[in-house]
Design a protein around this motif. Structure first.
Motif, PDB file in Angstrom:
ATOM      1  N   LYS A  69     -26.501 -14.636   5.072  1.00 53.79           N
ATOM      2  CA  LYS A  69     -27.327 -15.467   5.649  1.00 53.79           C
ATOM      3  C   LYS A  69     -27.519 -15.455   7.303  1.00 53.79           C
ATOM      4  O   LYS A  69     -28.424 -15.710   7.650  1.00 53.79           O
ATOM      5  N   GLN A  70     -26.308 -14.888   7.909  1.00 55.38           N
ATOM      6  CA  GLN A  70     -26.523 -14.952   9.366  1.00 55.38           C
ATOM      7  C   GLN A  70     -25.652 -13.587   9.733  1.00 55.38           C
ATOM      8  O   GLN A  70     -25.050 -13.029   8.880  1.00 55.38           O
ATOM      9  N   LEU A  71     -25.924 -13.211  10.793  1.00 50.35           N
ATOM     10  CA  LEU A  71     -25.596 -12.165  11.509  1.00 50.35           C
ATOM     11  C   LEU A  71     -23.914 -12.041  11.926  1.00 50.35           C
ATOM     12  O   LEU A  71     -23.713 -12.711  12.556  1.00 50.35           O
ATOM     13  N   ASN A  72     -23.262 -11.621  11.054  1.00 52.52           N
ATOM     14  CA  ASN A  72     -21.739 -11.569  11.397  1.00 52.52           C
ATOM     15  C   ASN A  72     -21.432 -10.218  11.846  1.00 52.52           C
ATOM     16  O   ASN A  72     -21.499  -9.286  11.200  1.00 52.52           O
ATOM     17  N   SER A  73     -21.121 -10.310  13.173  1.00 55.15           N
ATOM     18  CA  SER A  73     -21.068  -8.903  13.861  1.00 55.15           C
ATOM     19  C   SER A  73     -19.600  -8.223  13.738  1.00 55.15           C
ATOM     20  O   SER A  73     -19.400  -7.257  14.388  1.00 55.15           O
ATOM     21  N   TYR A  74     -18.660  -8.780  13.034  1.00 60.07           N
ATOM     22  CA  TYR A  74     -17.480  -8.135  12.708  1.00 60.07           C
ATOM     23  C   TYR A  74     -17.580  -6.425  12.227  1.00 60.07           C
ATOM     24  O   TYR A  74     -16.779  -5.714  12.855  1.00 60.07           O
ATOM     25  N   SER A  75     -18.594  -6.309  11.482  1.00 58.00           N
ATOM     26  CA  SER A  75     -18.623  -4.842  11.016  1.00 58.00           C
ATOM     27  C   SER A  75     -19.193  -3.975  12.306  1.00 58.00           C
ATOM     28  O   SER A  75     -18.659  -2.969  12.301  1.00 58.00           O
ATOM     29  N   TYR A  76     -20.087  -4.460  13.143  1.00 61.37           N
ATOM     30  CA  TYR A  76     -20.294  -3.616  13.992  1.00 61.37           C
ATOM     31  C   TYR A  76     -19.248  -3.592  15.053  1.00 61.37           C
ATOM     32  O   TYR A  76     -19.046  -2.423  15.712  1.00 61.37           O
ATOM     33  N   GLY A  77     -18.541  -4.509  15.370  1.00 63.22           N
ATOM     34  CA  GLY A  77     -17.288  -4.479  16.115  1.00 63.22           C
ATOM     35  C   GLY A  77     -16.123  -3.259  15.548  1.00 63.22           C
ATOM     36  O   GLY A  77     -15.694  -2.637  16.344  1.00 63.22           O
ATOM     37  N   ILE A  78     -15.991  -3.554  14.289  1.00 58.11           N
ATOM     38  CA  ILE A  78     -15.169  -2.542  13.815  1.00 58.11           C
ATOM     39  C   ILE A  78     -15.645  -1.093  13.745  1.00 58.11           C
ATOM     40  O   ILE A  78     -14.666   0.074  14.175  1.00 58.11           O
ATOM     41  N   VAL A  79     -16.837  -0.937  13.482  1.00 56.06           N
ATOM     42  CA  VAL A  79     -17.485   0.405  13.699  1.00 56.06           C
ATOM     43  C   VAL A  79     -17.239   0.876  15.198  1.00 56.06           C
ATOM     44  O   VAL A  79     -17.150   2.116  15.554  1.00 56.06           O
ATOM     45  N   SER A  80     -17.673   0.138  16.096  1.00 56.65           N
ATOM     46  CA  SER A  80     -17.569   0.621  17.403  1.00 56.65           C
ATOM     47  C   SER A  80     -16.153   0.815  17.661  1.00 56.65           C
ATOM     48  O   SER A  80     -16.056   1.801  18.528  1.00 56.65           O
ATOM     49  N   LEU A  81     -15.098   0.098  17.524  1.00 55.27           N
ATOM     50  CA  LEU A  81     -13.728   0.462  17.718  1.00 55.27           C
ATOM     51  C   LEU A  81     -13.493   1.765  16.984  1.00 55.27           C
ATOM     52  O   LEU A  81     -12.648   2.718  17.620  1.00 55.27           O
ATOM     53  N   LEU A  82     -13.727   1.919  15.702  1.00 53.99           N
ATOM     54  CA  LEU A  82     -13.635   3.337  15.020  1.00 53.99           C
ATOM     55  C   LEU A  82     -14.292   4.362  15.662  1.00 53.99           C
ATOM     56  O   LEU A  82     -13.529   5.655  16.234  1.00 53.99           O
ATOM     57  N   ILE A  83     -15.451   4.246  16.477  1.00 56.93           N
ATOM     58  CA  ILE A  83     -16.164   5.332  17.023  1.00 56.93           C
ATOM     59  C   ILE A  83     -15.450   5.548  18.482  1.00 56.93           C
ATOM     60  O   ILE A  83     -15.302   6.708  18.701  1.00 56.93           O
ATOM     61  N   THR A  84     -14.916   4.599  19.152  1.00 62.09           N
ATOM     62  CA  THR A  84     -14.356   4.779  20.265  1.00 62.09           C
ATOM     63  C   THR A  84     -13.058   5.544  19.854  1.00 62.09           C
ATOM     64  O   THR A  84     -12.830   6.474  20.993  1.00 62.09           O
ATOM     65  N   PHE A  85     -12.175   5.338  18.825  1.00 62.28           N
ATOM     66  CA  PHE A  85     -11.145   6.022  18.661  1.00 62.28           C
ATOM     67  C   PHE A  85     -11.577   7.462  18.604  1.00 62.28           C
ATOM     68  O   PHE A  85     -10.900   8.475  19.059  1.00 62.28           O
ATOM     69  N   PHE A  86     -12.516   7.766  17.753  1.00 64.78           N
ATOM     70  CA  PHE A  86     -13.052   9.297  17.636  1.00 64.78           C
ATOM     71  C   PHE A  86     -13.301   9.991  18.839  1.00 64.78           C
ATOM     72  O   PHE A  86     -12.894  11.114  18.816  1.00 64.78           O
ATOM     73  N   CYS A  87     -13.737   9.308  19.689  1.00 66.59           N
ATOM     74  CA  CYS A  87     -14.253   9.715  21.071  1.00 66.59           C
ATOM     75  C   CYS A  87     -12.827  10.103  21.777  1.00 66.59           C
ATOM     76  O   CYS A  87     -13.009  11.103  22.396  1.00 66.59           O
ATOM     77  N   PHE A  88     -12.178   9.072  21.868  1.00 65.77           N
ATOM     78  CA  PHE A  88     -10.843   9.658  22.520  1.00 65.77           C
ATOM     79  C   PHE A  88     -10.055  10.681  21.860  1.00 65.77           C
ATOM     80  O   PHE A  88      -9.341  11.534  22.543  1.00 65.77           O
ATOM     81  N   GLY A  89     -10.199  10.811  20.709  1.00 62.27           N
ATOM     82  CA  GLY A  89      -9.622  11.998  19.836  1.00 62.27           C
ATOM     83  C   GLY A  89     -10.009  13.354  20.255  1.00 62.27           C
ATOM     84  O   GLY A  89      -9.592  14.359  20.541  1.00 62.27           O
ATOM     85  N   TYR A  90     -11.475  13.101  20.417  1.00 60.64           N
ATOM     86  CA  TYR A  90     -12.089  14.460  20.879  1.00 60.64           C
ATOM     87  C   TYR A  90     -11.726  14.862  22.350  1.00 60.64           C
ATOM     88  O   TYR A  90     -11.524  15.863  22.602  1.00 60.64           O
TER      89      TYR A  90
END
Length: 127
Positions: A69-90
Motif C-alpha cells: 500500500k505504501q512505498l517501503n524502500s527497504y528493498s531498494y536499500g538492500i539492492v543498492s547495498l548489494l550492487i555497491t559490494f559488487f562494484c567494490f569487488g570489481y
C-alpha cells in the motif's frame, strides 16, 4: 523510473507501488548479469549460485515483508547495498590484476564507477 511515473497517468490514481518493486528486482537482475560478465571469476558456478540466492532473498523480501500500500524502500536499500559490494569487488579484482596498467582506459571501470556513484549515494535515501 520515468516509465513508472508515466504509468500513474494510466492507472488514474490507483497504486503503482508494485511497479517500483518490479523495477528494483529487474535492476538487480541486469546488474548482476553485467557483473558476472565483467568479473570473469574462475568459479562462476559459485558466483551464480550466490547471486541466485541473493535474488531469491530479495524477491521473497519484496513479496512477503514489504507493504503493497505504501512505498517501503527497504528493498531498494538492500539492492543498492548489494550492487555497491559488487562494484567494490570489481575494483578489487581490477587493482589486483597486474595486466591493467592504466585503469581509466578500461571502459568497464567508468561504467562501474557510474553504477557505484548512483547506488551508493541513493542507498542513504532509500534506507
Amino acid at each position: 523510473m520515468f516509465c513508472i511515473n508515466l504509468t500513474q497517468v494510466y492507472l488514474r490514481g490507483r497504486s503503482n507501488i508494485y511497479l517500483y518493486q518490479i523495477d528494483a528486482f529487474v535492476s538487480l537482475l541486469f546488474i548482476e548479469a553485467y557483473f558476472v560478465y565483467i568479473l570473469k571469476v574462475y568459479n562462476k558456478k559459485l558466483l551464480k549460485t550466490l547471486l541466485m540466492l541473493l535474488t531469491v532473498f530479495i524477491f521473497l523480501f519484496m513479496a512477503f515483508v514489504e507493504d503493497r500500500k505504501q512505498l517501503n524502500s527497504y528493498s531498494y536499500g538492500i539492492v543498492s547495498l548489494l550492487i555497491t559490494f559488487f562494484c567494490f569487488g570489481y575494483y578489487a579484482k581490477l587493482l589486483n590484476n597486474p595486466d591493467t596498467t592504466v585503469i581509466y582506459k578500461v571502459p568497464e571501470f567508468w561504467i562501474v564507477t557510474g553504477i557505484l556513484l548512483y547506488y551508493s549515494l541513493c542507498m542513504f535515501i532509500f534506507l
